[in-house]
Scaffold this motif. Structure first.
Motif, mmCIF file in Angstrom:
data_model
loop_
_atom_site.group_PDB
_atom_site.id
_atom_site.type_symbol
_atom_site.label_atom_id
_atom_site.label_comp_id
_atom_site.label_asym_id
_atom_site.label_seq_id
_atom_site.Cartn_x
_atom_site.Cartn_y
_atom_site.Cartn_z
ATOM 1 N N HIS A 50 0.731 -1.363 -0.003
ATOM 2 C CA HIS A 50 0.074 0.016 0.079
ATOM 3 C C HIS A 50 0.924 1.245 -0.033
ATOM 4 O O HIS A 50 0.553 2.160 -0.827
ATOM 5 N N VAL A 54 0.533 3.754 -2.963
ATOM 6 C CA VAL A 54 0.080 5.140 -2.851
ATOM 7 C C VAL A 54 1.325 6.278 -3.298
ATOM 8 O O VAL A 54 0.863 7.495 -3.831
ATOM 9 N N SER A 57 1.265 6.540 -7.021
ATOM 10 C CA SER A 57 0.009 7.162 -7.590
ATOM 11 C C SER A 57 0.198 8.878 -7.483
ATOM 12 O O SER A 57 -0.154 9.554 -8.256
ATOM 13 N N TRP A 58 0.488 9.207 -6.262
ATOM 14 C CA TRP A 58 0.746 10.632 -6.102
ATOM 15 C C TRP A 58 1.933 11.127 -6.920
ATOM 16 O O TRP A 58 1.646 12.297 -7.296
ATOM 17 N N HIS A 129 2.413 9.967 5.105
ATOM 18 C CA HIS A 129 1.454 8.787 4.856
ATOM 19 C C HIS A 129 2.685 7.553 5.195
ATOM 20 O O HIS A 129 2.128 6.395 5.795
#
Length: 165
Positions: A50, A54, A57-58, A129
């Motif tokens: 994950h 993430v 993706s960002w 994150h």
């Protein structure tokens, strides 16, 4: 030191800690890595996946590139997650090294949210994150009587000029 350098240091920190977690997790059985945990996105292995998913993706959104959706089923072993991390890190590092010099105020739209964000907000979010999930891994490690990876930034030699991406 400018903001760009500081941002790069924290990405390098996260990658170093992530690698240490993957090394630490190599001591665990597949069953333990896949066991559903309280809090977080699920299992230890899925949490590592994950974090990587993430991040890419960002960063792709900042670059104006289409998001690539990775399926956990295709990366359901520690070796596969580590390979994905290493491969995608190169793309992220190249972006940080070259393109971060652009204006940080530029607005970015992402397909998974109706809000718009500045590039600098996104970069801070990606760093926070991963830090958040590393804390979850630390709690889970302690629950298994396992020493967690140190969260210390110091003694990692990350700000040295010879410690390149």
């Amino acid at each position: 030191m400018d903001r760009r350098d500081s941002m790069i240091h924290f990405f390098k920190y996260n990658w170093q800690v992530r690698d240490e977690w993957m090394d630490r997790c190599s001591q665990l059985s597949d069953e333990i890595l896949m066991e559903k945990r309280t809090g977080g996105p699920g299992s230890i292995l899925y949490t590592l996946f994950h974090i990587i998913d993430v991040e890419q993706s960002w960063i792709r959104s900042i670059r104006g590139k289409e998001d690539i959706v990775y399926n956990f089923e295709d990366h359901n072993s520690l070796e596969k997650v580590k390979e994905l991390s290493d491969r995608l890190r190169k793309e992220v590092a190249d972006h940080l090294d070259v393109e971060l010099k652009e204006t940080e105020d530029r607005i970015v739209s992402v397909p998974w949210d109706e809000e718009e964000f500045t590039r600098i907000e996104i970069l801070h979010h990606v760093i926070a994150h991963e830090l958040h999930h590393m804390g979850q891994l630390s709690i889970w490690a302690r629950e298994m009587d396992m020493e967690p990876v140190t969260a210390n930034f110091i003694r990692r030699n990350l700000m040295s000029t010879d410690n390149q991406m």
